[in-house]
Design a protein around this motif. Structure first.
Motif, PDB file in Angstrom:
ATOM      1  N   VAL A 244      43.527 -84.885  18.168  1.00  0.00           N
ATOM      2  CA  VAL A 244      43.092 -83.996  17.094  1.00  0.00           C
ATOM      3  C   VAL A 244      43.530 -84.583  15.764  1.00  0.00           C
ATOM      4  O   VAL A 244      44.704 -84.948  15.593  1.00  0.00           O
ATOM      5  CB  VAL A 244      43.687 -82.586  17.263  1.00  0.00           C
TER       6      VAL A 244
ATOM      7  N   GLN B 197      43.640 -83.439  11.842  1.00  0.00           N
ATOM      8  CA  GLN B 197      43.469 -82.214  11.065  1.00  0.00           C
ATOM      9  C   GLN B 197      44.224 -82.275   9.748  1.00  0.00           C
ATOM     10  O   GLN B 197      45.220 -82.990   9.599  1.00  0.00           O
ATOM     11  CB  GLN B 197      43.943 -81.006  11.858  1.00  0.00           C
TER      12      GLN B 197
ATOM     13  N   TYR C  73      46.171 -76.670   8.695  1.00  0.00           N
ATOM     14  CA  TYR C  73      44.815 -76.202   8.963  1.00  0.00           C
ATOM     15  C   TYR C  73      44.814 -74.763   9.491  1.00  0.00           C
ATOM     16  O   TYR C  73      45.601 -74.404  10.365  1.00  0.00           O
ATOM     17  CB  TYR C  73      44.113 -77.106   9.986  1.00  0.00           C
TER      18      TYR C  73
ATOM     19  N   ALA D 125      38.840 -83.936  18.140  1.00  0.00           N
ATOM     20  CA  ALA D 125      38.518 -82.926  17.143  1.00  0.00           C
ATOM     21  C   ALA D 125      38.917 -83.400  15.755  1.00  0.00           C
ATOM     22  O   ALA D 125      39.899 -84.133  15.583  1.00  0.00           O
ATOM     23  CB  ALA D 125      39.224 -81.608  17.454  1.00  0.00           C
TER      24      ALA D 125
ATOM     25  N   ARG E 180      39.454 -81.362  12.028  1.00  0.00           N
ATOM     26  CA  ARG E 180      39.561 -80.014  11.491  1.00  0.00           C
ATOM     27  C   ARG E 180      39.973 -80.064  10.013  1.00  0.00           C
ATOM     28  O   ARG E 180      40.972 -80.696   9.665  1.00  0.00           O
ATOM     29  CB  ARG E 180      40.601 -79.201  12.264  1.00  0.00           C
TER      30      ARG E 180
ATOM     31  N   GLU F 181      35.286 -78.967  12.938  1.00  0.00           N
ATOM     32  CA  GLU F 181      35.489 -77.561  12.569  1.00  0.00           C
ATOM     33  C   GLU F 181      36.098 -77.474  11.171  1.00  0.00           C
ATOM     34  O   GLU F 181      37.055 -78.176  10.846  1.00  0.00           O
ATOM     35  CB  GLU F 181      36.427 -76.902  13.578  1.00  0.00           C
TER      36      GLU F 181
ATOM     37  N   CYS G   9      35.085 -78.542   8.406  1.00  0.00           N
ATOM     38  CA  CYS G   9      35.011 -79.797   7.661  1.00  0.00           C
ATOM     39  C   CYS G   9      33.955 -79.699   6.562  1.00  0.00           C
ATOM     40  O   CYS G   9      33.150 -78.772   6.511  1.00  0.00           O
ATOM     41  CB  CYS G   9      34.676 -80.951   8.599  1.00  0.00           C
TER      42      CYS G   9
ATOM     43  N   SER H  22      31.461 -75.343   8.992  1.00  0.00           N
ATOM     44  CA  SER H  22      31.556 -76.498   8.103  1.00  0.00           C
ATOM     45  C   SER H  22      30.476 -76.454   7.026  1.00  0.00           C
ATOM     46  O   SER H  22      29.560 -75.628   7.077  1.00  0.00           O
ATOM     47  CB  SER H  22      31.440 -77.796   8.918  1.00  0.00           C
TER      48      SER H  22
END
Length: 562
Positions: A59, A61, A65, A260, A262, A330, A332, A356
């Motif tokens: 992930v 991020q 986040y 992912a 984020r 997500e 973004c 997003s």
């Protein structure tokens, strides 16, 4: 936990106290299950950030986040332009040897390329144009011609390779092979408005020219022979505010899974193909002709014929996930981009974009391509796309299976909003699509073509969408076109378009059902292959008064997060 900060040090341990400085160092340190936290700032890439199968399960991020303390993180492919000097003519100039870009941003604002309308008399020749206006000889730099409406749904671009002449005339020699290819592609006989129309060629009437310092107006730029020219707006200070996108691909992930991103902004990328000798010979959507075979398509009912690429190429993504599965993007943002903002390419399973924003994009917003299965595009705002390439749709699906496009807001597009080419089981649900078809013609807010399944049970479902303000002439709010088959259009609200839906197209529609929709104009009697049932035509000023319409309108578009 791994931490990265633009002011960090890649020789450190990557902790919150001593973070890494680059994404590449964080990727090398990460393993499946890692969370890479990006601290606030702009991460200026010098090359594409690449991920492979070994980088799966991670992930990336923005730090904090999902909380009020979330930090602003930008992954940029841009280069800051410094060393400006302002000359007596008011133009600021910077020496930028080797710089290749097609966009420029000043304090985050897109600066248009300097341009003029071509309303002067240009006569096409085999190699370019001749003009009786000697002023054209002043066009220095890498001048590019734009052909808006080469077909009603197309906009092409070709470079001029040489401009010469004397006091009586100017000769403009166009770059090859683009000009020769375009002369073959844009031959048509279209009789919709004129039954006696003969063959036309979209090259006969270029609509504008770009990228000469001679065309500068306030707030515009031109890049010519290693010098960047910019005419500031009143009171505008340049200093460190000017960014030129230089990377064509910010992120390319191939064969990854369970990854992912984020809360990250992807920004400042370009696409250089249109400035090449091959040009950008747009056909439809994000497709363009690249010199392959051409086919002539003859329309039914004597409506003429057009030439189409036999094997079109496609505008690429600036952020690409290829043959990848269970990717989640997500919260973004994709902005200040020069091609397609985000592309899911090749085989992939259950990827998602949600919550997003995609905006200020030169080309298309989002593409999901052949082989994709089960992708979900939910609760996004996609707007102000096609800023340079007017045929680009906000969302395009081609050859996908069981994709879901739901609860998005799509607006301010120069052509179609959501485009679904041949596929299987696509669902377009509860989207708000408005102010599309702002530049080119013959399209719709939501556009479908080709077969969408093998029955209504596994075909396309277009339900609960609100499509309004489809602007230019010859458009359909909700457009089933070119042999669309196995499509159910149910419970949508369509208003303020030339026509709410299309019934008579070539090749004809098959197994297309319009059920329980609300629109502000009678679409006419259905041909064979089309079913109309329980639809309601309301006066344009009565839409807000109907409770069924109000329910659909309330449910369409983005829903609050949380």
């Amino acid at each position: 936990m791994i931490f990265v900060d633009p002011s960090g040090d890649d020789s450190g341990p990557g902790t919150i106290e001593r973070p890494f400085a680059t994404l590449d160092r964080a990727r090398a340190a990460a393993s499946a299950g890692s969370v890479v936290n990006l601290r606030a700032g702009t991460y200026r890439l010098t090359g594409t950030f690449s991920l492979s199968a070994a980088d799966s399960g991670v992930v990336y991020q923005a730090f904090g986040y999902g909380t009020e303390a979330q930090e602003e993180v930008v992954i940029s492919g841009g280069r800051q332009i410094n060393g400006w000097r302002q000359d007596d003519d008011g133009v600021c100039r910077a020496s930028v040897p080797g710089l290749a870009t097609r966009q420029l941003y000043v304090a985050g604002r897109r600066a248009p390329r300097a341009a003029i309308a071509l309303d002067q008399g240009l006569v096409r020749t085999e190699t370019g144009y001749v003009s009786a206006d000697p002023a054209h000889r002043s066009w220095e730099g890498q001048v590019e011609f734009v052909y808006r409406g080469a077909y009603p749904w197309s906009e092409a671009r070709c470079q001029a390779s040489r401009i010469s002449g004397d006091e009586q005339s100017t000769t403009i020699t166009m770059a090859q092979p683009a000009f020769a290819w375009a002369a073959q592609l844009y031959r048509s006989v279209i009789t919709w408005d004129d039954p006696n129309a003969g063959e036309q060629n979209g090259l006969d009437n270029p609509t504008s020219a770009e990228n000469s310092p001679a065309f500068l107006t306030e707030g515009a730029f031109a890049l010519a022979d290693g010098v960047l020219h910019y005419l500031p707006r009143p009171g505008e200070e340049l200093d460190d505010a000017v960014v030129a996108p230089v990377l064509e691909t910010l992120l390319h992930a191939r064969d990854v899974h369970d990854i992912a991103f984020r809360g990250i902004t992807f920004a400042d990328a370009t696409w250089l193909r249109p400035g090449s000798p091959e040009g950008f010979l747009h056909y439809h959507g994000n497709g363009y002709h690249d010199g392959g075979p051409l086919h002539t398509i003859v329309f039914a009912d004597g409506q003429g014929q057009v030439v189409v690429p036999g094997d079109a190429s496609a505008m690429p993504g600036n952020v690409v996930f290829e043959n990848s599965s269970r990717v989640v993007l997500e919260g973004c943002r994709f902005t200040r981009l020069g091609a397609v903002a985000l592309e899911f390419r090749g085989a992939g399973d259950r990827n998602a974009l949600r919550d997003s924003v995609i905006d200020d994009v030169s080309g298309g917003g989002l593409v999901i391509g052949e082989g994709a299965r089960g992708h979900r595009i939910e609760n996004n705002h996609i707007h102000h796309i096609g800023q340079d390439y007017s045929g680009s749709p906000a969302v395009l699906l081609s050859g996908t299976r069981d994709a879901v496009i739901a609860h998005n807001q799509v607006n301010d597009a120069p052509h179609a909003g959501i485009v679904v080419y041949e596929g299987h089981g696509t669902q377009v649900l509860n989207n708000l699509v408005h102010d599309t078809m702002q530049v080119l013609a013959d399209g719709g807010g939501i556009y479908l073509s080709g077969s969408q399944g093998t029955s209504h049970a596994d075909g396309a479902l277009i339900r609960g969408n609100v499509v309004r303000d489809t602007i230019t002439s010859y458009n359909f709010g909700l457009y089933t076109d070119y042999g669309a088959a196995w499509v159910t259009v149910q419970g949508n609200v369509v208003h303020r378009a030339d026509s709410p839906v299309a019934l008579e197209v070539s090749p004809p529609l098959e197994h297309v059902a319009f059920i329980g929709n609300f629109w502000d104009a009678d679409p006419g009697e259905p041909p064979e292959g089309v079913t109309l049932a329980d639809n309601t035509t309301l006066p344009a000023d009565a839409f807000g008064d109907d409770p069924s319409v109000a329910r659909i309108m309330t449910a369409a578009g983005r829903t609050p997060r949380g």
